[in-house]
Scaffold this motif. Structure first.
Motif, PDB file in Angstrom:
ATOM      1  N   THR A 265     -13.901  27.722  -8.293  1.00 55.24           N
ATOM      2  CA  THR A 265     -15.086  26.884  -8.160  1.00 55.24           C
ATOM      3  C   THR A 265     -16.007  27.056  -9.356  1.00 55.24           C
ATOM      4  O   THR A 265     -16.580  26.085  -9.857  1.00 55.24           O
ATOM      5  CB  THR A 265     -15.818  27.235  -6.856  1.00 55.24           C
ATOM      6  OG1 THR A 265     -14.889  27.063  -5.786  1.00 55.24           O
ATOM      7  CG2 THR A 265     -17.019  26.347  -6.641  1.00 55.24           C
TER       8      THR A 265
ATOM      9  N   GLU B 192     -14.174  22.521   1.049  1.00 60.18           N
ATOM     10  CA  GLU B 192     -14.708  23.821   0.640  1.00 60.18           C
ATOM     11  C   GLU B 192     -16.095  24.049   1.245  1.00 60.18           C
ATOM     12  O   GLU B 192     -16.473  23.389   2.198  1.00 60.18           O
ATOM     13  CB  GLU B 192     -14.717  23.921  -0.886  1.00 60.18           C
ATOM     14  CG  GLU B 192     -13.311  23.940  -1.474  1.00 60.18           C
ATOM     15  CD  GLU B 192     -12.575  25.268  -1.269  1.00 60.18           C
ATOM     16  OE1 GLU B 192     -13.163  26.332  -1.503  1.00 60.18           O
ATOM     17  OE2 GLU B 192     -11.405  25.247  -0.861  1.00 60.18           O
ATOM     18  N   ARG B 193     -16.867  24.964   0.680  1.00 62.27           N
ATOM     19  CA  ARG B 193     -18.107  25.402   1.312  1.00 62.27           C
ATOM     20  C   ARG B 193     -19.284  24.432   1.129  1.00 62.27           C
ATOM     21  O   ARG B 193     -19.461  23.866   0.060  1.00 62.27           O
ATOM     22  CB  ARG B 193     -18.526  26.745   0.725  1.00 62.27           C
ATOM     23  CG  ARG B 193     -17.486  27.821   0.881  1.00 62.27           C
ATOM     24  CD  ARG B 193     -17.866  29.059   0.114  1.00 62.27           C
ATOM     25  NE  ARG B 193     -16.798  30.041   0.197  1.00 62.27           N
ATOM     26  CZ  ARG B 193     -15.710  30.003  -0.573  1.00 62.27           C
ATOM     27  NH1 ARG B 193     -15.579  29.070  -1.484  1.00 62.27           N
ATOM     28  NH2 ARG B 193     -14.768  30.915  -0.426  1.00 62.27           N
TER      29      ARG B 193
ATOM     30  N   GLU C 136     -21.763  25.504  -1.668  1.00 63.45           N
ATOM     31  CA  GLU C 136     -21.397  25.230  -3.065  1.00 63.45           C
ATOM     32  C   GLU C 136     -21.897  23.855  -3.490  1.00 63.45           C
ATOM     33  O   GLU C 136     -22.233  23.634  -4.651  1.00 63.45           O
ATOM     34  CB  GLU C 136     -19.875  25.328  -3.241  1.00 63.45           C
ATOM     35  CG  GLU C 136     -19.399  26.754  -3.109  1.00 63.45           C
ATOM     36  CD  GLU C 136     -17.885  26.917  -3.088  1.00 63.45           C
ATOM     37  OE1 GLU C 136     -17.419  28.049  -3.190  1.00 63.45           O
ATOM     38  OE2 GLU C 136     -17.167  25.899  -2.939  1.00 63.45           O
TER      39      GLU C 136
ATOM     40  N   ASP D 167     -11.965  20.223  -5.908  1.00 61.89           N
ATOM     41  CA  ASP D 167     -11.986  21.605  -5.413  1.00 61.89           C
ATOM     42  C   ASP D 167     -11.973  21.556  -3.894  1.00 61.89           C
ATOM     43  O   ASP D 167     -12.973  21.249  -3.295  1.00 61.89           O
ATOM     44  CB  ASP D 167     -13.245  22.313  -5.907  1.00 61.89           C
ATOM     45  CG  ASP D 167     -13.272  23.794  -5.543  1.00 61.89           C
ATOM     46  OD1 ASP D 167     -12.227  24.331  -5.149  1.00 61.89           O
ATOM     47  OD2 ASP D 167     -14.342  24.408  -5.664  1.00 61.89           O
TER      48      ASP D 167
END
Ligand SMILES: Nc1ncnc2c1ncn2[C@@H]1O[C@H](COP(=O)(O)OP(=O)(O)OP(=O)(O)O)[C@@H](O)[C@H]1O
Ligand SMILES: [Mg+2]
Lengths: 465, 590
Positions: free
Chosen positions: B241, B263-264, B267, B331
Motif C-alpha cells: 500500500t 482493503e482498509r 487507508e 490495491d
C-alpha cells in the motif's frame, strides 16, 4: 416482501423439518423467508434456540442453529421466522453486565430494556466518514510504545501461540493503557469465543482489581457453549462497542479472544455446507468475513468516541503464515507477535522484535505526541536487531570466536536489547520518555557509524547519554 | 427505464437466482427487491438468471421482483470525476455521507456526477463539421491543471447540426446535436460506457517513456514505462500500500485513479486527508485535483469489489482518450480475485487451482491488457499504466494470482519479508524484482538525464549480484577471511542499500527524488566503488577507506540534500574524488 408482511408471517409456526446436518437445519414447505434473518426453533420440551438463515429458496431454507442441534427431532421441532436479522438492544446500562454470545444476559440480571435495537451485522462505515486515528496510547510496555505504537482507534491484534502469555500481556495493556494527560470516558467490551472459564475468570478478576468492572461489558461464549454461537459473539460485542463509541462518545477498547476459535467455527459450517474450500479448508470468504469484524474499529466524524480493537489469536503450530494470522494480518493495522524463543529465555513480555508492526505508528509519534527522536530510534532499533539475528545465525555456524569485533558488539547489543528494553515486569508501567531513553541506552552500545538511520542532531543530543 | 423481468427464486448471499424471466441479457444491470439493490446478470439459462448483487442481501426473500434496465453495468464519464471518491459501482461516497451519515445503507441511488454543477464550456467544433468517433467537441477546465475534453462518444459519427455557444452549463445540457446515418444524437457532457469493455483506440504505440515515480529503487533499478503494467506482490505488512500511495503521490502521471479494492477503510481516509494537502511537485497544485478514488473496502459488498477494478480502469481509459497519461493503482488485485472466487463458488462453478475459477487468468489478462500507450481516436497520445498490488496467502509467490499476474505484466516489484522486518523500506527485493521496460526506456534516460545512466545502473546491479554470492561465503566462514577487494563490495552494497535503495516515505526530503538527484547519488556510490577498488589495488586498506570523512556524508545525503539542491551532490562527488585520490596518492608511491 414488505416489512408489514414479514411481521404477519413471523407469527406463523411450522412444525417439522426435513433434515438435520450438524448445526444445520433444512426446512421445507414454509413461506418465502429472508436471507440472513433470525429463526426461533423450539424443541420437544419447548426450549427455545436461535438460528439464522444461510440460504433461502422458494418455500425452503437452510438454517444454522447457534446452540447446536443436539436433541432436536425432525417431526417435533417447531420453527418460526422472525422476519429480521439478529438484533441487540443497546443502552448505557449494559455496562458492567455479562451476556452470552447472542446478547442474552447470563449474570442473573434482567434483559436490558432499550429504546434501540441494532442489527448485529452492522453496516460498513463510509470511508469518507472516518477520522484517521493519530492519538498515541501509552501502554507502558516498551516493546509496544517504543517500536509498535498503538493509537486510539487502531485494530492491533496479538498473535500468540498456545502456552504463551497473551492473556497476561493483554491484561497489562488494558490495565495500563492511557492517553497521557487526558481523563476519558472509557469502556471495555470483552468478547470470549471458545476460551476456557479460567481465561474469562482471569480477565474478569483483572477488571475487578483495577476497579473498572462497571465499565466493562462481557459477551461470553466459552468453550462449553456451542461452537456456532461463537460466530455471533464478536458481532454482538462490536454492535455494543459501536453504540458506546459513536452514540455515547466513549473510548472503547474491544478485546476479542480467541479469533482462532471463531475461524474454526466458520470452517465447520462451511465444510458442512459442502462449500468449495480454500487454504487449509477454510472457506474462501474467510478474509471478507474477518474484515466485516475487524473493520468495525476506528473513529468517525461527528462523534467523540473511538473503537480500539485488540483481537487475540493463537497461531496453530506457531505458524504466522497459517490462514488465520495471515488473513488477520492482511486486514488489521499491524500485529503484536509473541515469540516462543523469547518466552523460553524467560523474557516477559515476549514480544517479537521484528515481525511485530504498528502501521498507524507514523502518525501517532514525533514531536508534540511522543518525542522528536522516536521515529528514527525505533527504525534504528529494528535495523540493528535484524542485524543481531543475522549475526546470531552466523555465530551458530562459525562460532562466536570467529566473528568480527563489530559482530560481537552486535551480539552484546542484542542481549541488552532483549534484557533491558523488551523485558519488563508485569506491573511495570514505563513512560514513553523512559522507553525511548532505554532505547538510546542500548543502541549507544553500537558505534555511531552504525547508526545510519539517526540524524546528526539526534546523535549529539541522545547518543551515549 | 426499469421494468419487472422476473422474480427471485433463491438467495445465496451476494448471488441470487431469479425465474420467470421475460427478457434479459448477459451482464445487464438489474435491480432487485423493494430496496432496489443493484446487481448484474452473470448467467442466463432458459427463463432463469443468476445475478450478482452489489449490496447486502440480508432480508431478501424469494418472490421479490427483479427489474431489468436493458443496459450493461456502466459508468458515467464527464467533468467532475477528478477529486471524487466512489464505491465499486461508482456511487459517490461523499454525497452518500451527506445524505445518510457515517454508515453506508442499502439501496442508495445518487448520480455519480453532479447534475447541478455548472462548467464553463468552450466549443472546439462548429456546426457543419464532420465528426468522427472520439473527436473533441469542446473543452471544460475541470481543475487548474486538467482541461477536460468533451468528446463525441466512441460509437457516434456524423455532422454537427447545432453546437452550443461558449458558456456555463450543467453536464446534462445538450451541447451538440450530431446528425448520423441512424438519426440525430443529442450529445451532453456525460457519456456512459460499459465497464467490462475497453474503450476503443486508433492504435497501440510503443511504451518507451518511463513513468517517473520519484522512488529510487523503482526508477533506477526496476522502472515501469508509461503504458506499462507492473505487479507489486508481498505478504501482509511488507509495504504494498505504501508503494501504491507513493506512486499515486509522486509519479509524473497527469491523472491518477486509485482503487482501494477490498482493503482498509483507514487507508482511504489517509489518502483523503493527505492528498488535498500535498502538492504535485510539477504543477504545484494539490494532488487531490488529479486523483480519482475508488473505495470498495474489505467490509463493503464483495460483488461490488469485483466490479471496482473495471469501474476504475474505464475511468482511466476515458482520461487517456483525452490525451492524458493516467496511472491506475489497484490495491489489491488479490482481493478482486478472491471476490471472483467467492462469487464463482456461490454460482456453483467448477473450481480450478485453490478454488479460483478456471477463467481467473483470462480475467487477469483482460484487465492488464487495458494498460498501454496509445494513439487515441482523436489522434492524441495517451496512456494507462497499471500498478497492481498482489497479496499472496502466506506471502508465497507460487500461488495462482501471483503466478498468473506475472504472465501479464512486464515489471515485478517483489516485496521481501526480511527487508520489511528490518524496516528496509521500500522492501523491494533487488534480487527477485525485474523490469522488462529497461531497454525501451534507456534512450529516454540517456537523452534527458545522463548518458552514463545505463552503465552506472549495470555496474551497481553487477555489484549486488556479486555481493549476493559473497554473502554465501560469509554465511559459512565469516567476512574476516575475505580480501579487502571483496569486502569493499560488501561495504559498497551496504552503502547502496542504506543510502540509496532505502527511502523513507515519511521523510520530507527523502520521500521523493527527482531523476537528476537519483542519477547523481548513484554516480557518487559507484565512484566510491571504482576509486576504492583502485586504491585497494594500489595498496590501501579497507580500514583506511572506511575512515574517509566524506563517507558519513554519503550515507546521509538522501536526508541532507534536497531535490532543488542537486548541485550540492556535484560538490559531494568532487570531494569524494578528491579524498579518494589523495588516499590513492599516498599508496601510489610504494
Ligand atoms: N517507503 C516506506 N517508508 C516508510 N515506511 C514504510 C514504507 N513502506 C512501508 N512502510 C511501513 O510498513 C508498513 C506496512 O506497509 P503497507 O501498509 O504498505 O503494507 P501492505 O503490504 O500494504 O500490507 P497489507 O497487505 O496488509 O495491506 C507501513 O505502515 C509503514 O509503517
Ligand atoms: Mg496494503
Amino acid at each position: 416482501m414488505p416489512d408489514s408482511d414479514k411481521k404477519l408471517y413471523s407469527a406463523r409456526e411450522y412444525q417439522g423439518i426435513q433434515q438435520i446436518v450438524g448445526p444445520l437445519l433444512f426446512i421445507e414447505n414454509i413461506h418465502d423467508v429472508g436471507y440472513n434473518e433470525l429463526v426461533e426453533i423450539r424443541d420437544t420440551r419447548g426450549n427455545e434456540r436461535l438460528g439464522v438463515i444461510l440460504e433461502t429458496s422458494e418455500g425452503a431454507a437452510v438454517v444454522q442453529v447457534f446452540e447446536g442441534t443436539t436433541g432436536l427431532a425432525l417431526d417435533q421441532t417447531r420453527v418460526r421466522f422472525r422476519g429480521e436479522p439478529l438484533q441487540l438492544p443497546v443502552n448505557r446500562e449494559m455496562l458492567g453486565r455479562v451476556f452470552d454470545g447472542l446478547g442474552r444476559p447470563i449474570d442473573g440480571g434482567p434483559a436490558p430494556v432499550a429504546q434501540e435495537r441494532r442489527n448485529v451485522n452492522g453496516s460498513p462505515i463510509n470511508p469518507t466518514a472516518r477520522t484517521y486515528p493519530t492519538k498515541f496510547i501509552q501502554t507502558g510496555i516498551s516493546a509496544i510504545d517504543g517500536m509498535n505504537t498503538l493509537v486510539r482507534g487502531q485494530k492491533l491484534p496479538v498473535f500468540s501461540g498456545s502456552g504463551l502469555p497473551h492473556n497476561r500481556v493483554t491484561a497489562q495493556i488494558v490495565r495500563q493503557a492511557k492517553i497521557v494527560g487526558e481523563e476519558v470516558n472509557f469502556a471495555v467490551v470483552f468478547a470470549a469465543m471458545g476460551v476456557k472459564h479460567d481465561v474469562a475468570r482471569f480477565f474478569i478478576d483483572n477488571f475487578e482489581e483495577t476497579g473498572v468492572l462497571e465499565n466493562v461489558v462481557l459477551f461470553l461464549s466459552l468453550a462449553d457453549s456451542p461452537s456456532v454461537e461463537r460466530l455471533m459473539t464478536p458481532r454482538t460485542a462490536l454492535t455494543m462497542a459501536e453504540y458506546l463509541a459513536f452514540e455515547e462518545d466513549m473510548h472503547v477498547l474491544v478485546i476479542l479472544t480467541d479469533m482462532t476459535n471463531y475461524c474454526e467455527a466458520l470452517r465447520e459450517i462451511s465444510t458442512l455446507r459442502g462449500e468449495i474450500p480454500s487454504r487449509k479448508s477454510y472457506p474462501g470468504y474467510l478474509y471478507s468475513d474477518l474484515a466485516s469484524l475487524y473493520e468495525r474499529a476506528g473513529m468517525v466524524e461527528g462523534s467523540e468516541g473511538s473503537i480500539t480493537q485488540v483481537p487475540i489469536l493463537t497461531m496453530p503450530n506457531d505458524d504466522i503464515s497459517h490462514p488465520i494470522p495471515d488473513l488477520t494480518g492482511y486486514i488489521t493495522e499491524g500485529q503484536i507477535v509473541l515469540e516462543r524463543d523469547l518466552f523460553q529465555k524467560g523474557i516477559y513480555p515476549p514480544i517479537a522484535g521484528l515481525p511485530s508492526l504498528s502501521r498507524l505508528m507514523k502518525d501517532g509519534i514525533g514531536p508534540g505526541m511522543t518525542r522528536e527522536d522516536h521515529a528514527h530510534i525505533a527504525s534504528q532499533l529494528f535495523a540493528a536487531y535484524a542485524k543481531v539475528k543475522d549475526v546470531r545465525a552466523l555465530a551458530s555456524v562459525i562460532g562466536e570466536e570467529e566473528l568480527t569485533p563489530l559482530d560481537n558488539t552486535y551480539l552484546e547489543f542484542g542481549n541488552m536489547f532483549e534484557k533491558e528494553f523488551l523485558s519488563q515486569k508485569e506491573d511495570e508501567e514505563r513512560s514513553i520518555e523512559d522507553t525511548l531513553d532505554i532505547g538510546w541506552k542500548v543502541i549507544s552500545h553500537l558505534p555511531k557509524e552504525e547508526l545510519y538511520r539517526i540524524s546528526e542532531e539526534e546523535l549529539i543530543k541522545y547518543y551515549g547519554k | 427505464m426499469y421494468e419487472v423481468i422476473g422474480q427471485v427464486s433463491r438467495v445465496l448471499g451476494p448471488v441470487i437466482h431469479a425465474k420467470g424471466i421475460t427478457k434479459a441479457q448477459m451482464l445487464e444491470l438489474v435491480e432487485v427487491g423493494e430496496d432496489r439493490l443493484i446487481g448484474e446478470i452473470v448467467r442466463l439459462q432458459g427463463n432463469e438468471i443468476t445475478v450478482q448483487v452489489y449490496e447486502d442481501t440480508t432480508g431478501l426473500a424469494p418472490g421479490a421482483k427483479v427489474y431489468g434496465s436493458g443496459m450493461p453495468l456502466s459508468v458515467e464519464l464527464g467533468p467532475g470525476l477528478l477529486s471524487s471518491i466512489y464505491d465499486g459501482v461508482q456511487r459517490p461516497l461523499e454525497v452518500i455521507k451527506a445524505q445518510s451519515g457515517q454508515y453506508i445503507h442499502r439501496g442508495v441511488r445518487i448520480p455519480s456526477i453532479d447534475r447541478q454543477k455548472k462548467w464553463s464550456f468552450t466549443p472546439v467544433a462548429r456546426a457543419g463539421d464532420r465528426i468522427e468517433p472520439g473527436q473533441v467537441l469542446g473543452t471544460v477546465q475541470e481543475t487548474e491543471q486538467v482541461i477536460h475534453k468533451i468528446m463525441a462518444p466512441p460509437n457516434i459519427s456524423g455532422e454537427i447540426k447545432t453546437m452550443i455557444t461558449e458558456g456555463e452549463y450543467t453536464v446534462e445540457t445538450t451541447i451538440a446535436v450530431i446528425k448520423a446515418a441512424s438519426g440525430e444524437n443529442e450529445i451532453s457532457m456525460i457519456q456512459r460506457w460499459p465497464v467490462r469493455q475497453g474503450r476503443p483506440i486508433q492504435e497501440r504505440l510503443p511504451s518507451d517513456i518511463p513513468l517517473i515515480t520519484g522512488q529510487r529503487v523503482i526508477d533506477t533499478l526496476f522502472p515501469v514505462a508509461k503504458g506499462g503494467a507492473v505487479a507489486v506482490p508481498g505478504g501482509f505488512g511488507t509495504g504494498k500500500t505504501m508503494v501504491e500511495h507513493q506512486v499515486a503521490k509522486w509519479s509524473d502521471a497527469d491523472v491518477v485513479v486509485y482503487i482501494g479494492c477490498g482493503e482498509r477503510g483507514n487507508e482511504i481516509t489517509d489518502v483523503l486527508q493527505e492528498f488535498p494537502k500535498l502538492t504535485d511537485p510539477r504543477s504545484g497544485r494539490p494532488l487531490m485535483e488529479r486523483t480519482i478514488l475508488i473505495a470498495n473496502t474489505s467490509n463493503m459488498p464483495v460483488a461490488a469489489r469485483e466490479a471496482s477494478i473495471y469501474t476504475g480502469i474505464t475511468m482511466a481509459e476515458y482520461y487517456r482518450d483525452q490525451g492524458f497519461h493516467v496511472a491506475i493503482m489497484a490495491d489489491s488485485s488479490s482481493r478482486w480475485a478472491e471476490a471472483l472466487r467467492e462469487l464463482s463458488g456461490r454460482m456453483e462453478e467448477m473450481p480450478a487451482e485453490e478454488g479460483f475459477p478456471a477463467y481467473l487468468p483470462t480475467r487477469l489478462a483482460e484487465f492488464y491488457e487495458r494498460a498501454g500507450m496509445v494513439k487515441t481516436l482523436s489522434g492524441e497520445t495517451g496512456s494507462v499504466t497499471i500498478v497492481g498490488a498482489v497479496s499472496p496467502p502466506g506471502g508465497d509467490f507460487s500461488e495462482p494470482v501471483t503466478q498468473h499476474t506475472k504472465r501479464f505484466v512486464r515489471a515485478f516489484w517483489a516485496l521481501d519479508r526480511d527487508l520489511a522486518n528490518a524496516r528496509h523500506y521500500p522492501a523491494i527485493s533487488w534480487l527477485d524484482s525485474y523490469s522488462e521496460y529497461v531497454q525501451d526506456i534507456t534512450p529516454w534516460w540517456t537523452e534527458n538525464v545522463d548518458s552514463e545512466w545505463p552503465e552506472l545502473r549495470r555496474e551497481i546491479l553487477d555489484l549486488l549480484q556479486r555481493e549476493e554470492r559473497l554473502q554465501q561465503v560469509v554465511k559459512l566462514v565469516g567476512a574476516d577471511v575475505l580480501p579487502d577487494s571483496q569486502r569493499l563490495i560488501l561495504d559498497v552494497c551496504d552503502l547502496f542499500k542504506n543510502a540509496f535503495l532505502q527511502q523513507s516515505a515519511f521523510d520530507q526530503i527523502d520521500t521523493y527524488a527527482t531523476v537528476q538527484r537519483q542519477v547523481k547519488m548513484l554516480k557518487i556510490i559507484v565512484t566510491y566503488y571504482r576509486l576504492g577498488a583502485e586504491a585497494i589495488q594500489q595498496g590501501a586498506t579497507l580500514m583506511k577507506l572506511r575512515r574517509l570523512r566524506v563517507l558519513s556524508e554519503l550515507s546521509k545525503m538522501k536526508f541532507s540534500i534536497a531535490n532543488d539542491e542537486a548541485d550540492k551532490l556535484d560538490t559531494l562527488q568532487q570531494r569524494l574524488e578528491r579524498e579518494m585520490r589523495r588516499l590513492g596518492e599516498i599508496y601510489a608511491g610504494f
